[in-house]
Write a protein that holds these residues in place. Structure first.
Motif, mmCIF file in Angstrom:
data_model
loop_
_atom_site.group_PDB
_atom_site.id
_atom_site.type_symbol
_atom_site.label_atom_id
_atom_site.label_comp_id
_atom_site.label_asym_id
_atom_site.label_seq_id
_atom_site.Cartn_x
_atom_site.Cartn_y
_atom_site.Cartn_z
ATOM 1 N N PRO A 148 0.746 -1.225 0.050
ATOM 2 C CA PRO A 148 -0.010 -0.110 0.054
ATOM 3 C C PRO A 148 0.967 1.184 0.232
ATOM 4 N N ALA A 149 2.065 1.208 0.579
ATOM 5 C CA ALA A 149 3.015 2.536 0.676
ATOM 6 C C ALA A 149 3.794 2.732 -0.541
ATOM 7 N N GLY A 179 -0.433 -13.762 7.996
ATOM 8 C CA GLY A 179 -1.413 -14.144 6.947
ATOM 9 C C GLY A 179 -1.616 -12.943 5.539
ATOM 10 N N GLN A 180 -0.939 -11.920 5.785
ATOM 11 C CA GLN A 180 -0.728 -10.787 4.892
ATOM 12 C C GLN A 180 -0.305 -11.442 3.446
ATOM 13 N N ARG A 181 -0.877 -11.205 2.412
ATOM 14 C CA ARG A 181 -0.423 -11.633 1.075
ATOM 15 C C ARG A 181 0.175 -10.406 0.157
ATOM 16 N N LEU A 195 13.275 -14.329 -9.908
ATOM 17 C CA LEU A 195 12.391 -15.068 -9.532
ATOM 18 C C LEU A 195 10.860 -14.203 -9.251
ATOM 19 N N PRO A 196 10.114 -14.392 -10.050
ATOM 20 C CA PRO A 196 8.762 -13.609 -9.893
ATOM 21 C C PRO A 196 7.995 -14.492 -8.927
ATOM 22 N N VAL A 197 7.087 -13.964 -7.933
ATOM 23 C CA VAL A 197 6.709 -14.922 -6.662
ATOM 24 C C VAL A 197 5.603 -14.063 -6.168
ATOM 25 N N GLY A 198 4.976 -14.713 -5.295
ATOM 26 C CA GLY A 198 3.884 -14.273 -4.267
ATOM 27 C C GLY A 198 4.316 -14.493 -3.018
ATOM 28 N N ILE A 199 3.972 -13.898 -1.929
ATOM 29 C CA ILE A 199 4.352 -14.304 -0.597
ATOM 30 C C ILE A 199 3.224 -14.059 0.315
ATOM 31 N N GLU A 200 3.446 -14.965 1.202
ATOM 32 C CA GLU A 200 2.314 -14.849 2.537
ATOM 33 C C GLU A 200 2.934 -14.700 3.816
ATOM 34 N N VAL A 201 2.862 -13.981 4.539
ATOM 35 C CA VAL A 201 3.703 -13.747 6.072
ATOM 36 C C VAL A 201 3.105 -14.948 6.828
ATOM 37 N N ILE A 218 10.514 -11.407 9.189
ATOM 38 C CA ILE A 218 9.142 -11.955 8.808
ATOM 39 C C ILE A 218 9.453 -13.155 7.977
ATOM 40 N N GLY A 219 8.840 -14.410 8.163
ATOM 41 C CA GLY A 219 8.963 -15.211 7.614
ATOM 42 C C GLY A 219 7.879 -15.492 6.606
ATOM 43 N N CYS A 220 8.440 -15.657 5.205
ATOM 44 C CA CYS A 220 7.330 -15.691 4.058
ATOM 45 C C CYS A 220 7.247 -17.085 3.365
ATOM 46 N N GLN A 221 5.875 -17.518 3.254
ATOM 47 C CA GLN A 221 5.781 -18.556 2.368
ATOM 48 C C GLN A 221 5.736 -18.297 1.026
ATOM 49 N N PHE A 222 6.010 -19.097 0.006
ATOM 50 C CA PHE A 222 6.004 -18.705 -1.586
ATOM 51 C C PHE A 222 4.698 -19.171 -1.793
ATOM 52 N N LEU A 223 4.109 -18.182 -2.898
ATOM 53 C CA LEU A 223 2.926 -18.604 -3.463
ATOM 54 C C LEU A 223 3.041 -18.784 -4.876
ATOM 55 N N ASN A 224 2.293 -19.422 -5.797
ATOM 56 C CA ASN A 224 2.257 -19.600 -6.964
ATOM 57 C C ASN A 224 3.664 -19.904 -7.700
ATOM 58 N N MET A 225 4.185 -21.146 -6.924
ATOM 59 C CA MET A 225 5.457 -21.742 -7.336
ATOM 60 C C MET A 225 5.144 -22.711 -8.410
ATOM 61 N N SER A 226 5.789 -22.437 -9.747
ATOM 62 C CA SER A 226 5.801 -23.361 -10.742
ATOM 63 C C SER A 226 7.150 -24.509 -10.472
#
Length: 249
Positions: A148-149, A179-181, A195-201, A218-226
């Protein structure tokens, strides 16, 4: 072999990832056999390796049958070794176990190895894969484009195939609660590409830096990993491990 997450070489950290029930071990081995997963067997203190497949596993007889390798000289070395380590990582799930000295048998009309079932088996899910710290001298950054910033550039603390830890430049920076994505992120992996990627905290903790200043990691999980993206991370992790070993020699 690589350690489990948070491991300092001790066995206690691996206990929660270890199967010890013969029935569970056989069930997992039969699953590997069913889909034809290839395993590498390391023998002769890691100097010899054979590519193989599980052919059969039996809890009643306590035996494991695995395929004869394509290199006859390597097969003969394996037959003479009292300790052999098996490893594979299908779909990012790492399996590792060891057996004693095998013997040569005939299985369904073809030569094969037979050994006693492993007493224990390490099975690491993708999210439990060990993390490797990124170098302090040449920091790696995650670019978060949809915060947002506005665009943020956050330094990585560590990375694994399942995710990464990021250090927030401001201790109270908003937008990184559990839970923030963020869907539009990228990490430039030196020498390998972006590496293009999404993350979830997945976790957040306060800490104090060596200079005494407060910070947040913060520990983040990768999202949408091919599969291609996972391969890119795996290559980078392997690169960091090679560099680390070279420095410790």
């Amino acid at each position: 072999m690589s350690a489990a997450p948070g491991s300092q070489g001790g066995a206690t950290e691996l206990e929660r990832y270890t199967l010890t029930s013969p029935l569970e071990i056989v069930h997992h081995l039969r699953g590997l056999a069913q889909v034809g997963v290839m395993l590498t067997v390391y023998s002769n203190q890691g100097k010899n390796c054979v590519l193989t497949r599980v052919l059969a596993a039996d809890a009643q007889t306590g035996t494991l049958v695995f395929d004869w390798g394509g290199n006859e000289a390597a097969n003969r070395i394996l037959l003479a070794c009292p300790h052999n380590v098996f490893a594979c990582a299908p779909d990012g799930i790492k399996t590792q176990f060891s057996t004693g000295q095998p013997r040569e048998i005939e299985f369904e009309g073809r030569p094969a190895f037979e050994a006693a079932l492993p007493a224990a088996m390490i099975r690491l899910q993708r999210r439990e894969m060990f993390r490797v710290k990124t170098p302090l001298a040449n920091p790696v950054y995650c670019r978060v484009l949809d915060h947002p910033a506005g665009e943020l550039l956050l330094p990585l603390f560590d990375i694994s195939i399942g995710g990464m830890a990021l250090d927030l430049p401001e201790h109270d920076l908003a937008g990184f609660d559990y839970g923030q994505r963020y869907a539009d992120c990228s990490v430039e992996l030196p020498g390998l590409g972006v590496l293009p990627v999404g993350i979830e905290v997945r976790n957040r903790r306060a800490l104090t830096l060596t200079n005494g200043n407060p910070a947040t990691r913060i520990g983040c999980q990768f999202l949408n990993m091919s599969t291609a993206r996972e391969g890119l991370v795996q290559r980078y992790v392997a690169q960091l491990e090679r560099e680390r070993r070279a420095l410790t020699r």
